[in-house]
Design a protein around this motif. Structure first.
Motif, mmCIF file in Angstrom:
data_model
loop_
_atom_site.group_PDB
_atom_site.id
_atom_site.type_symbol
_atom_site.label_atom_id
_atom_site.label_comp_id
_atom_site.label_asym_id
_atom_site.label_seq_id
_atom_site.Cartn_x
_atom_site.Cartn_y
_atom_site.Cartn_z
ATOM 1 N N CYS A 299 0.839 -1.190 0.000
ATOM 2 C CA CYS A 299 0.000 0.000 0.000
ATOM 3 C C CYS A 299 0.880 1.248 0.000
ATOM 4 C CB CYS A 299 -0.899 -0.019 1.240
ATOM 5 S SG CYS A 299 -1.953 1.414 1.465
ATOM 6 N N GLU B 115 -2.693 5.809 -0.837
ATOM 7 C CA GLU B 115 -3.854 4.922 -0.775
ATOM 8 C C GLU B 115 -4.522 4.903 0.596
ATOM 9 O OE1 GLU B 115 -3.462 1.061 -3.200
ATOM 10 O OE2 GLU B 115 -1.383 1.613 -2.734
ATOM 11 N N ARG C 82 -11.388 2.942 1.331
ATOM 12 C CA ARG C 82 -10.982 1.585 0.962
ATOM 13 C C ARG C 82 -9.905 1.044 1.889
ATOM 14 N NH1 ARG C 82 -7.310 -1.175 -2.411
ATOM 15 N NH2 ARG C 82 -8.214 -3.111 -3.218
ATOM 16 N N THR C 83 -9.073 1.955 2.437
ATOM 17 C CA THR C 83 -7.942 1.529 3.264
ATOM 18 C C THR C 83 -7.893 2.342 4.548
ATOM 19 O OG1 THR C 83 -6.666 0.947 1.285
ATOM 20 C CG2 THR C 83 -5.438 1.238 3.330
ATOM 21 N N VAL D 198 -2.965 -2.241 8.884
ATOM 22 C CA VAL D 198 -3.658 -1.773 7.686
ATOM 23 C C VAL D 198 -4.838 -2.690 7.417
ATOM 24 C CG1 VAL D 198 -3.505 -1.363 5.207
ATOM 25 C CG2 VAL D 198 -1.567 -0.779 6.689
ATOM 26 N N ARG E 2 -8.149 -3.317 4.767
ATOM 27 C CA ARG E 2 -8.695 -3.001 3.442
ATOM 28 C C ARG E 2 -10.151 -3.431 3.379
ATOM 29 N NH1 ARG E 2 -5.303 -0.404 -0.647
ATOM 30 N NH2 ARG E 2 -3.273 -1.412 -0.677
#
Length: 417
Positions: free
Chosen positions: A295, A299, A391-392, A408, A410
């Motif tokens: 990532c 992002e 999204r992240t 992280v 997602r």
């Protein structure tokens, strides 16, 4: 997962979430409370605690363990384990997970804890010194122990797979999810995992008075204000969150709804030399988690901050984000919902993960309560929740003893069956 430079590739998805929080019990109540920016911090009114210097905390007031936990287990376990069993039940139901009697070793349990069974332990110690050893119950030997929640969840659910407990400072609430993903990589089909705490008992609260980062403010609206000039430390809380984490192929095969993907994690340790030293360690953890998730900084759509509420620590966290994310650090939405209900030690990170999963599902960043005049170069979401494509999510945690962790998450983009 990074420990001392060792990177372990893994895949895990979240299929179940259970929450016990000062702001609400269950995902729906918790999420609504977060969206409203509720302030659940209040004056502590527990017996034996009202005359202590620590006056404000986040209490779970609507939790009735007798309706959620069997009576025979209530007398054997502490409140933090009651939270864990109830939240685990919610997560397992949410995931529609069942233990296979033919394969009992497929499902494991892993929890994080920093305080243990302090209420149970204090009561038994009072019996010991007040009435003698014959009045100490047989469950004292296990109810106070950090691993009590792991053991009870495993026994109740028939989950005989790999089990563990992490007593790893506040950051353990993130590290336990990475540990669970490692268990998946080593053969487990699923792991029931997370963290709960119940640190609001007289003995435990006196112990917490040794933390210089603890807020002793008496006004719930002013007790915990991270990233502001009024920051005077953190308010503690009880509660926590539990999850079902599965191998993705197993979850897809049984038609489970994937709520989020655990994409990357890294952890470091910078010790207790001063909060300014957490900058380098936290930045390294962020970079490691992003690298494992493949990532880029651009992002990252939202950051759930550690938000200790100590000026030096808040400044170091802002600088760590700038170091790791570059120019993106000034633009990405940052939030700290825990400012409204307190910092539940290792369970604080688990509650942030639950909030991040819900935020990804709803494309909404919950606000940071009690915070208005931000004094760091971050886009801290205040006032109202912010609707934006997500999204992240990056979730951060630091421990009072020097642990740093980054996770992280997602959003799952696969169509649900």
């Amino acid at each position: 997962m990074t420990f001392g430079g060792d990177v372990v590739a893994r895949s895990g998805v979240v299929t179940g979430v259970g929450v016990i929080a000062p702001g609400g019990i269950g995902c729906d109540a918790y999420w609504k409370s977060l969206l409203r920016g509720d302030v659940s911090l209040d004056r502590v009114d527990l017996e034996g605690c009202t005359d202590l210097p620590l006056r404000v905390a986040g209490q779970v007031r609507d939790f009735d363990p007798q309706t959620l936990v069997e009576n025979r287990l209530l007398v054997q376990t502490d409140r933090f384990t009651h939270f864990a069993m109830a939240a685990a039940d919610m997560a397992v139901r949410d995931a529609r997970l069942t233990a296979d009697p033919e394969a009992p070793f497929d499902i494991g349990v892993a929890t994080a804890a920093g305080c243990g069974g302090v209420t149970f332990g204090q009561r038994e110690m009072q019996e010991l010194w007040g009435r003698g050893p014959r009045f100490v119950g047989p469950y004292q030997s296990i109810a106070w122990f950090y691993a009590a929640s792991t053991g009870q969840i495993s026994i109740r659910g028939g989950f005989c797979g790999p089990c563990a407990v992490l007593a790893n400072d506040e950051a353990g609430g993130l590290d336990v999810l990475a540990h669970s993903c490692r268990a998946l990589r080593n053969g487990a089909r699923a792991v029931v995992t997370g963290a709960t705490e119940a640190p609001l008992a007289p003995y435990a609260m006196v112990c917490q008075l040794g933390y210089p980062e603890l807020s002793l403010a008496q006004d719930p609206r002013r007790a915990y204000q991270p990233f502001t000039e009024h920051a005077c430390g953190f308010s503690p809380a009880e509660g926590g969150a539990m999850f079902v984490v599965e191998r993705e192929e197993s979850a897809r095969r049984r038609g489970a709804a994937v709520r989020a993907r655990i994409a990357g994690h890294a952890a470091t340790f910078t010790g207790t030399r001063g909060w300014e030293h957490s900058r380098e360690g936290l930045a390294r953890a962020i970079r490691g988690a992003l690298a494992e998730a493949d990532c880029t900084p651009d992002e990252v759509d939202v950051v759930f901050a550690d938000a200790l509420g100590v000026p030096a620590a808040d400044h170091a966290e802002a600088l760590a984000l700038a170091d790791a994310l570059g120019a993106r650090a000034a633009d990405v939405p940052v939030t700290a919902p825990k400012a409204g209900f307190g910092r539940a030690f290792s369970a604080a990170a688990a509650l942030d993960v639950a909030a991040a999963v819900l935020a990804l599902e709803h494309d909404t960043v919950p606000p940071t309560p009690n915070v208005a005049d931000v004094r760091v170069d971050l886009d801290v979401v205040t006032g109202r929740a912010r609707t934006t494509a997500l999204r992240t999510a990056l979730v951060l945690s630091r421990g009072l003893m020097g642990c740093n962790s980054a996770l992280v998450l997602r959003r799952d983009d696969e169509p649900r069956t």
